[in-house]
Design an enzyme around this catalytic site. Structure first.
Site, mmCIF file in Angstrom:
data_model
loop_
_atom_site.group_PDB
_atom_site.id
_atom_site.type_symbol
_atom_site.label_atom_id
_atom_site.label_comp_id
_atom_site.label_asym_id
_atom_site.label_seq_id
_atom_site.Cartn_x
_atom_site.Cartn_y
_atom_site.Cartn_z
ATOM 1 N N LYS A 1 0.884 -1.167 0.000
ATOM 2 C CA LYS A 1 0.000 0.000 0.000
ATOM 3 C C LYS A 1 0.925 1.220 0.000
ATOM 4 C CE LYS A 1 -3.395 2.686 2.526
ATOM 5 N NZ LYS A 1 -4.009 2.979 3.834
ATOM 6 N N GLY B 1 -8.719 8.938 9.400
ATOM 7 C CA GLY B 1 -9.142 8.971 10.793
ATOM 8 C C GLY B 1 -10.187 10.000 11.128
ATOM 9 N N ALA C 1 -9.921 5.352 3.980
ATOM 10 C CA ALA C 1 -9.861 6.549 4.837
ATOM 11 C C ALA C 1 -11.179 7.308 4.895
ATOM 12 C CB ALA C 1 -8.751 7.503 4.412
ATOM 13 N N GLY C 2 -11.566 7.654 6.114
ATOM 14 C CA GLY C 2 -12.717 8.519 6.345
ATOM 15 C C GLY C 2 -14.001 7.807 6.708
ATOM 16 N N ASN D 1 -9.967 1.139 9.252
ATOM 17 C CA ASN D 1 -9.127 0.938 10.426
ATOM 18 C C ASN D 1 -9.677 1.695 11.630
ATOM 19 O OD1 ASN D 1 -5.542 1.296 11.183
ATOM 20 N ND2 ASN D 1 -7.178 0.428 12.358
ATOM 21 N N SER D 2 -9.587 3.024 11.595
ATOM 22 C CA SER D 2 -9.949 3.825 12.768
ATOM 23 C C SER D 2 -11.377 3.579 13.245
ATOM 24 C CB SER D 2 -9.769 5.317 12.459
ATOM 25 O OG SER D 2 -8.420 5.613 12.172
#
Length: 269
Positions: A111, A172, A198-199, A220-221
């Site tokens: 990545k 995040g 992301a987001g 992830n987050s």
């Protein structure tokens, strides 16, 4: 025909077959045990690993390599923390060695992240393209993290990237798919898999990405920082399955006027 996110609908990236279209990360979890439980309940088959954080034994990454079943989960080393193309290329090479240490001798995935400014964590398109060209030439299976830029995505496909990973909103942030319109254009523009990264903050946003035609999401987050990470991981798994099923089934066309769902003829007067 029944459409499901199963073996009858695989996702192929760089010749590698994935059944789950939910990819996850390994950072920000409150504990290693929480991460393990979350990976299990997510049913994910690929996780990102920040190469530099593993090397330095950063917080939450100590012991990470020993706690994941690498015979079941494909490693996606990432170049997080790299600020220019040269640095990202060097870390990608280290990531390939890290995958070998995990027993994945044929793993060339990376990545690619090139992020020069920590204040907003947006990817550098020029550095990303430069690094991608070199890494593809070296035999890497490159998955670049990019802004939702259809023209850049096409250029990255042209140089040989195996997929593209447009951000939904800043890393995040949990703001969701703020770039939905551009992501839609990007999906139409390229033929390689599109992984929204992301987001994403809640399962409905993951479902939305798949409904739009994205091939997968990386979350992830939203999982790691949830009140109950394993429960959120399972919710994300189900949302991704629902979103993919909806996309393949075909949505009702949007109309400006109402349309009765019951017949308007033969009514009792």
């Amino acid at each position: 025909m029944v459409f499901t996110c199963t073996g009858s609908d695989p996702l192929i990236i760089g010749g590698h077959v994935f059944i789950s279209r939910l990819f996850t990360g390994t950072g920000k979890y409150p504990s290693i045990k929480s991460m393990q439980n979350s990976l299990e309940r997510s049913a994910c088959e690929m996780v990102t690993v920040a190469v530099r954080r593993v090397q330095t034994m950063a917080t939450s990454h100590a012991g990470l390599m020993e706690t994941i079943d690498w015979s079941r989960i494909w490693m996606l080393p990432n170049t997080a923390g790299c600020t220019d193309a040269e640095e990202a290329i060097r870390v990608a090479r280290l990531g390939r060695e890290l995958a070998k240490l995990a027993g994945q001798e044929d793993n060339t995935f990376v990545k690619l992240e090139v992020i020069p400014d920590n204040s907003y964590l947006l990817p550098d398109p020029i550095g990303t393209l430069q690094a991608a060209e070199t890494l593809v030439q070296e035999g890497f299976t490159v998955l670049p993290y990019i802004n939702a830029d259809p023209l850049l995505a096409r250029r990255l496909e042209d140089v040989g990237c195996a997929a593209v990973m447009p951000l939904g909103s800043p890393i995040g942030s949990g703001q969701g798919l703020n770039n939905a319109a551009n992501i839609g254009l990007l999906i139409e523009e390229v033929s390689v898999p599109v992984i929204v990264d992301a987001g994403i903050g809640v399962p409905s946003e993951a479902a939305q990405a798949l409904e739009m035609g994205a091939d997968a999401v990386l979350v992830n987050s939203a999982i790691a920082m949830a009140g109950d990470p394993p429960a959120m991981a399972e919710a994300m798994k189900k949302a991704v399955i629902a979103g993919r099923m909806a996309h393949r089934a075909g949505r009702l066309p949007s109309r400006l006027q109402a349309s009765a769902s019951s017949p308007t003829t033969g009514l009792i007067r």
